[in-house]
Write an enzyme that holds these catalytic residues in place. Structure first.
Site, PDB file in Angstrom:
ATOM      1  N   TYR A  52      -1.577   7.554  10.963  1.00 43.97           N
ATOM      2  CA  TYR A  52      -2.591   6.840  10.161  1.00 43.97           C
ATOM      3  C   TYR A  52      -4.014   7.219  10.590  1.00 43.97           C
ATOM      4  CZ  TYR A  52       1.391   3.675   9.202  1.00 43.97           C
ATOM      5  OH  TYR A  52       2.618   3.136   8.875  1.00 43.97           O
ATOM      6  N   LYS A  77       3.612   4.344  16.317  1.00 40.55           N
ATOM      7  CA  LYS A  77       4.819   5.139  16.022  1.00 40.55           C
ATOM      8  C   LYS A  77       4.593   6.599  16.351  1.00 40.55           C
ATOM      9  CE  LYS A  77       5.035   2.086  11.990  1.00 40.55           C
ATOM     10  NZ  LYS A  77       3.666   1.929  11.494  1.00 40.55           N
ATOM     11  N   HIS A 110       8.930   7.128  13.893  1.00 40.62           N
ATOM     12  CA  HIS A 110       8.430   6.860  12.532  1.00 40.62           C
ATOM     13  C   HIS A 110       9.476   7.219  11.454  1.00 40.62           C
ATOM     14  CE1 HIS A 110       4.327   6.394  10.379  1.00 40.62           C
ATOM     15  NE2 HIS A 110       5.301   5.966   9.604  1.00 40.62           N
TER      16      HIS A 110
HETATM   17  N1  LIG Z   1       7.167   2.948   8.799  1.00 37.34           N
HETATM   18  C1  LIG Z   1       6.763   3.515   7.693  1.00 37.34           C
HETATM   19  O1  LIG Z   1       7.218   4.606   7.299  1.00 37.34           O
HETATM   20  C2  LIG Z   1       5.740   2.824   6.856  1.00 37.34           C
HETATM   21  C3  LIG Z   1       5.500   3.248   5.531  1.00 37.34           C
HETATM   22  C4  LIG Z   1       4.554   2.568   4.776  1.00 37.34           C
HETATM   23  C5  LIG Z   1       3.848   1.498   5.326  1.00 37.34           C
HETATM   24  N2  LIG Z   1       4.070   1.128   6.626  1.00 37.34           N
HETATM   25  C6  LIG Z   1       3.327   0.010   7.252  1.00 37.34           C
HETATM   26  O2  LIG Z   1       3.409  -1.121   6.390  1.00 37.34           O
HETATM   27  C7  LIG Z   1       2.099  -1.571   6.056  1.00 37.34           C
HETATM   28  C8  LIG Z   1       2.068  -2.172   4.669  1.00 37.34           C
HETATM   29  O3  LIG Z   1       2.494  -1.233   3.698  1.00 37.34           O
HETATM   30  P1  LIG Z   1       1.505  -0.506   2.661  1.00 37.34           P
HETATM   31  O4  LIG Z   1       0.141  -0.534   3.222  1.00 37.34           O
HETATM   32  O5  LIG Z   1       2.091   0.788   2.349  1.00 37.34           O
HETATM   33  O6  LIG Z   1       1.608  -1.390   1.353  1.00 37.34           O
HETATM   34  P2  LIG Z   1       1.520  -2.953   0.969  1.00 37.34           P
HETATM   35  O7  LIG Z   1       1.225  -3.788   2.147  1.00 37.34           O
HETATM   36  O8  LIG Z   1       2.714  -3.258   0.146  1.00 37.34           O
HETATM   37  O9  LIG Z   1       0.280  -2.970  -0.042  1.00 37.34           O
HETATM   38  C9  LIG Z   1      -1.019  -2.648   0.358  1.00 37.34           C
HETATM   39  C10 LIG Z   1      -1.883  -2.561  -0.898  1.00 37.34           C
HETATM   40  O10 LIG Z   1      -1.944  -3.823  -1.563  1.00 37.34           O
HETATM   41  C11 LIG Z   1      -3.317  -4.244  -1.684  1.00 37.34           C
HETATM   42  N3  LIG Z   1      -3.329  -5.690  -1.405  1.00 37.34           N
HETATM   43  C12 LIG Z   1      -3.034  -6.303  -0.237  1.00 37.34           C
HETATM   44  N4  LIG Z   1      -3.074  -7.637  -0.351  1.00 37.34           N
HETATM   45  C13 LIG Z   1      -3.452  -7.895  -1.621  1.00 37.34           C
HETATM   46  C14 LIG Z   1      -3.667  -9.101  -2.344  1.00 37.34           C
HETATM   47  N5  LIG Z   1      -3.503 -10.286  -1.780  1.00 37.34           N
HETATM   48  N6  LIG Z   1      -4.055  -8.993  -3.645  1.00 37.34           N
HETATM   49  C15 LIG Z   1      -4.221  -7.778  -4.228  1.00 37.34           C
HETATM   50  N7  LIG Z   1      -3.995  -6.597  -3.594  1.00 37.34           N
HETATM   51  C16 LIG Z   1      -3.618  -6.655  -2.300  1.00 37.34           C
HETATM   52  C17 LIG Z   1      -4.080  -3.450  -0.626  1.00 37.34           C
HETATM   53  O11 LIG Z   1      -5.422  -3.218  -1.046  1.00 37.34           O
HETATM   54  P3  LIG Z   1      -6.679  -3.710  -0.157  1.00 37.34           P
HETATM   55  O12 LIG Z   1      -6.550  -3.121   1.218  1.00 37.34           O
HETATM   56  O13 LIG Z   1      -7.843  -3.164  -0.902  1.00 37.34           O
HETATM   57  O14 LIG Z   1      -6.633  -5.198  -0.142  1.00 37.34           O
HETATM   58  C18 LIG Z   1      -3.302  -2.135  -0.606  1.00 37.34           C
HETATM   59  O15 LIG Z   1      -3.720  -1.294  -1.655  1.00 37.34           O
HETATM   60  C19 LIG Z   1       1.248  -0.295   6.200  1.00 37.34           C
HETATM   61  O16 LIG Z   1      -0.130  -0.563   6.259  1.00 37.34           O
HETATM   62  C20 LIG Z   1       1.834   0.282   7.451  1.00 37.34           C
HETATM   63  O17 LIG Z   1       1.331  -0.395   8.582  1.00 37.34           O
HETATM   64  C21 LIG Z   1       5.017   1.758   7.382  1.00 37.34           C
END
Ligand SMILES: NC(=O)c1ccc[n+]([C@@H]2O[C@H](COP(=O)([O-])OP(=O)(O)OC[C@H]3O[C@@H](n4cnc5c(N)ncnc54)[C@H](OP(=O)(O)O)[C@@H]3O)[C@@H](O)[C@H]2O)c1
Length: 273
Positions: A52, A77, A110
């Protein structure tokens, strides 16, 4: 408001609701303030990763906050290109340096890179045995990956972090993790906003006077799953944390669990067999 804690298979406790900090556009200028804001709002669990590119920004927030280090649970990770025994050992040290901490709470593989996952796990076991990390685990491991790991592991992963939402419902992996004592953690719990107007979510959200985002977070929390919604907006960080303030009833949980359609925001781990 305090997040409930989940006790991992080695006795370490992790706050069930944490903050993800992956910026899709790699605009890491938002990370430090997002972490500081989240800590103010009550979060005590931050999920980052070397890939990241913002471990240093998380580290700056850890330095700036008044919240003591031992009250904050940090996950990071090892990235695919740093897998293998020696490289993973070095990658751990690099993450410590970037985060400016002397231990990480949870260190994860990861993705299950076939050529290196066994040696990488040996490296994580060594770091754990040396007492340099509180817990070790994996990410993107489905049942075949976990079964393979059990053939050589001395330590069963404390956590498996996977994409697991009503729309990508990995119930078989969830059940298997339960069987072997590995805590399940769901990433991308908000499906990155793709389902914000889904009629079932809208109707459930309306019933509780909550948003569809809060209802998605609740779907994980109500099944004892650890989860890490990401936002870098102060209001949304706070709104997401307020998912702690209600519970879904069994009927709504079940209704949401029937929405599986295979929607993924990240890669399919089956391509890593
Ligand atoms: N292990 C892996 O392979 C892996 C893969 C993917 C993700 N992850 C981890 O999981 C975390 C979460 O997943 P993700 O970031 O992919 O997706 P997510 O949490 O499902 O969604 C994040 C998105 O939703 C928006 N958002 C958040 N809260 C909101 C709300 N209350 N209302 C409207 N929009 C909202 C955010 O925009 P804003 O920031 O503009 O609010 C961002 O664009 C990651 O940050 C990472 O730490 C791990």
């Amino acid at each position: 408001m305090q997040s409930p804690l989940i006790t991992l298979n080695n006795g370490i406790q992790i706050p069930q609701l944490g903050l993800g900090v992956f910026e899709e556009d790699f605009d890491i200028s938002k990370t430090k303030d997002a972490v500081l804001y989240a800590l103010k709002a009550g979060y005590r669990h931050i999920d980052t990763a070397a890939i990241y590119r913002n471990e240093e920004e998380v580290g700056k927030a850890l330095k700036e906050t008044d919240v003591p280090r031992h009250e904050i649970f940090i996950t990071t990770k090892v990235w695919d290109t740093n897998q293998g025994y020696d490289k993973a050992l070095k990658a751990y040290d690099a993450s410590l340096k970037a985060l400016k901490v002397d231990y990480i709470d949870l260190y994860l593989i990861h993705w299950p890179v076939k050529a290196h996952r066994k040696d990488t796990w040996r490296a994580l076991e060594k770091i754990y045995e040396e007492g340099r990390v509180k817990a070790i685990g994996v990410s993107n491991y489905l049942v075949p990956h976990l079964k393979e790991l059990e053939t050589y592991a001395n330590i069963i992963p404390a956590v498996n972090q996977i994409e697991h939402t009503p729309f990508c419902n990995m119930s078989d992996t969830a059940a298997y993790c339960k069987e072997i004592g590995t805590a399940l953690e769901s990433y991308a719990p908000l499906v990155r906003g793709l389902k914000r107007d889904h009629p079932t979510l809208v109707s459930v959200a309306k019933k509780y006077g909550k948003s569809t985002f809060q209802v998605l977070i609740r779907w994980a929390l109500d099944q004892e799953i650890i989860t890490i919604p990401k936002s870098s907006s102060p209001n949304r960080i706070k709104d997401n944390y307020e998912a702690l303030s209600f519970r879904l009833d069994q009927e709504d949980l079940k209704k949401m669990s029937t929405l599986h359609e295979g929607t993924r925001v990240a890669s399919d781990p089956m391509t890593y067999l």
